[in-house]
Motif scaffolding. Structure first.
Motif, short mmCIF file in Angstrom:
data_model
loop_
_atom_site.label_atom_id
_atom_site.label_comp_id
_atom_site.label_asym_id
_atom_site.label_seq_id
_atom_site.Cartn_x
_atom_site.Cartn_y
_atom_site.Cartn_z
N PHE A 48 0.84 -1.19 0.00
CA PHE A 48 0.00 0.00 0.00
C PHE A 48 0.88 1.24 0.00
CE2 PHE A 48 -3.45 -2.42 2.52
CZ PHE A 48 -3.97 -2.94 1.35
N VAL A 49 0.47 2.24 -0.77
CA VAL A 49 1.20 3.50 -0.84
C VAL A 49 0.26 4.62 -0.40
CG1 VAL A 49 2.39 5.12 -2.36
CG2 VAL A 49 2.68 2.66 -2.69
N ALA A 50 0.72 5.48 0.48
CA ALA A 50 -0.11 6.56 1.01
C ALA A 50 -0.12 7.76 0.07
CB ALA A 50 0.39 6.99 2.38
N PRO A 51 -1.28 8.42 -0.06
CA PRO A 51 -1.35 9.65 -0.85
C PRO A 51 -0.89 10.84 -0.01
CG PRO A 51 -3.52 9.12 -0.02
CD PRO A 51 -2.60 8.02 0.43
N VAL A 52 -0.33 11.82 -0.68
CA VAL A 52 0.10 13.06 -0.02
C VAL A 52 -0.74 14.19 -0.61
CG1 VAL A 52 2.03 14.63 0.38
CG2 VAL A 52 2.44 12.15 0.25
N LEU A 53 -1.51 14.84 0.24
CA LEU A 53 -2.38 15.93 -0.19
C LEU A 53 -1.57 17.21 -0.26
CD1 LEU A 53 -5.32 16.61 -0.87
CD2 LEU A 53 -5.70 17.02 1.55
N GLY A 54 -1.33 17.70 -1.50
CA GLY A 54 -0.57 18.92 -1.69
C GLY A 54 -1.45 20.15 -1.60
N VAL A 55 -2.59 20.12 -2.28
CA VAL A 55 -3.54 21.24 -2.28
C VAL A 55 -4.92 20.65 -2.09
CG1 VAL A 55 -4.51 23.11 -3.66
CG2 VAL A 55 -2.09 22.57 -3.88
N PRO A 56 -5.72 21.12 -1.16
CA PRO A 56 -5.44 22.18 -0.19
C PRO A 56 -4.52 21.67 0.92
CG PRO A 56 -7.69 21.37 0.08
CD PRO A 56 -7.09 20.64 -1.08
N SER A 57 -3.52 22.46 1.23
CA SER A 57 -2.49 22.06 2.19
C SER A 57 -2.94 22.15 3.64
CB SER A 57 -1.23 22.90 1.98
OG SER A 57 -1.54 24.26 2.17
N ASP A 58 -4.05 22.84 3.89
CA ASP A 58 -4.50 23.00 5.27
C ASP A 58 -5.46 21.90 5.72
OD1 ASP A 58 -6.38 23.96 3.45
OD2 ASP A 58 -7.22 25.40 4.88
N GLU A 84 -7.66 2.38 9.69
CA GLU A 84 -6.27 2.79 9.62
C GLU A 84 -5.40 1.87 8.78
OE1 GLU A 84 -3.15 3.89 12.98
OE2 GLU A 84 -5.16 4.70 13.36
N GLN A 85 -5.69 0.56 8.80
CA GLN A 85 -4.90 -0.38 8.01
C GLN A 85 -5.39 -0.45 6.57
OE1 GLN A 85 -6.41 -1.16 10.90
NE2 GLN A 85 -4.65 -1.16 12.25
N GLY A 86 -6.48 0.20 6.26
CA GLY A 86 -7.03 0.16 4.91
C GLY A 86 -6.27 1.07 3.97
N ASN A 87 -6.58 0.97 2.73
CA ASN A 87 -5.88 1.75 1.72
C ASN A 87 -6.86 2.67 1.01
OD1 ASN A 87 -3.69 2.57 0.21
ND2 ASN A 87 -3.90 0.93 -1.28
N THR A 88 -7.73 3.34 1.79
CA THR A 88 -8.68 4.31 1.25
C THR A 88 -8.58 5.59 2.06
OG1 THR A 88 -10.18 2.55 0.55
CG2 THR A 88 -11.10 4.76 0.74
N TYR A 89 -8.42 6.69 1.35
CA TYR A 89 -8.29 8.00 1.98
C TYR A 89 -9.35 8.91 1.38
CZ TYR A 89 -3.72 6.27 3.44
OH TYR A 89 -2.71 5.54 3.99
N THR A 90 -10.03 9.68 2.24
CA THR A 90 -11.14 10.51 1.79
C THR A 90 -10.96 11.94 2.26
OG1 THR A 90 -12.63 8.62 1.86
CG2 THR A 90 -13.66 10.78 1.87
N ASP A 102 -6.50 17.52 5.96
CA ASP A 102 -5.93 16.18 6.06
C ASP A 102 -6.93 15.16 5.56
OD1 ASP A 102 -3.43 16.83 7.26
OD2 ASP A 102 -4.45 17.10 9.18
N TRP A 103 -6.41 14.01 5.15
CA TRP A 103 -7.25 12.90 4.73
C TRP A 103 -7.99 12.33 5.93
CZ3 TRP A 103 -7.81 12.29 -0.28
CH2 TRP A 103 -6.76 12.56 -1.15
N THR A 104 -9.14 11.74 5.67
CA THR A 104 -9.83 10.92 6.65
C THR A 104 -9.62 9.49 6.22
OG1 THR A 104 -11.52 12.60 6.97
CG2 THR A 104 -12.07 10.37 7.66
N GLN A 105 -9.25 8.65 7.18
CA GLN A 105 -9.05 7.24 6.89
C GLN A 105 -9.86 6.46 7.91
OE1 GLN A 105 -4.97 5.98 7.03
NE2 GLN A 105 -5.36 4.21 5.77
N VAL A 106 -10.96 5.86 7.45
CA VAL A 106 -11.88 5.18 8.36
C VAL A 106 -11.22 3.97 9.01
CG1 VAL A 106 -14.10 4.00 8.54
CG2 VAL A 106 -13.88 6.01 7.09
#
Length: 166
Positions: free
Chosen positions: A62-72, A80-86, A74-78
């Motif tokens: 699994f590879v984590a996404p990095v949110l560049g914009v909007p920088s303020d 923690e071990q899953g590979n879905t970011y919202t 954060d992702w929500t991850q229901v």
């Protein structure tokens, strides 16, 4: 003995042809991937939900996404071990940009937007979005989304991609 050697030669030749590289599963190509979302219309009147999932490297990393914009935000991850970011938010700027912690060979995403004010009497200018998936800096695929007005329910844009094979 000579007939046995000829027979063995034919058997090995047949096996070599049967096991050719065309039958082998080619390796997935891993690329540096960026997702760019460009929203248009009256996007500030909408609640936007953007999810990324199934970002994989190697056989099952699994590879984590990095949110560049909007920088303020954060992702929500229901899970923690899953590979879905919202990301669910009321946009104040027209851009979302996502990169990944390392090269990946596949990913999926879901994009949707609904009007904040569901009043039937009020007309809201439709929101549009162009979602570009870049692989190694070049546009790999581009998708278009249009949110429906407050009298209808928008259909989410859901896509899954694999970045070619060798």
């Amino acid at each position: 003995m000579k007939k046995l050697n000829n027979l063995l030669l034919f058997v090995f030749a047949g096996l070599a042809l049967a096991c050719s590289s065309e039958d082998e599963e080619p390796k997935l190509v891993e690329k540096n991937v960026t997702i760019e979302v460009e929203m248009g219309g009256n996007y500030s009147e909408y609640l936007v939900t953007f999810s990324v999932h199934s970002m994989l490297a190697g056989t099952s990393t699994f590879v984590a996404p990095v949110l560049g914009v909007p920088s303020d935000l954060d992702w929500t991850q229901v899970v923690e071990q899953g590979n879905t970011y919202t990301l669910t938010y009321e946009p104040s700027m027209s851009t979302i940009e996502v990169k990944f912690a390392s090269k990946i060979h596949s990913l999926g995403f879901v994009f949707n937007a609904v009007p904040l004010d569901r009043s039937i009497n009020e007309t809201i200018q439709p929101m549009t979005a162009i979602i570009r998936v870049l692989a190694d800096g070049e546009v790999y695929e581009q998708f278009e989304f249009e949110a429906l007005d407050s009298e209808q329910v928008s259909v989410p844009l859901a896509e899954e991609l694999q970045f070619g094979r060798n």
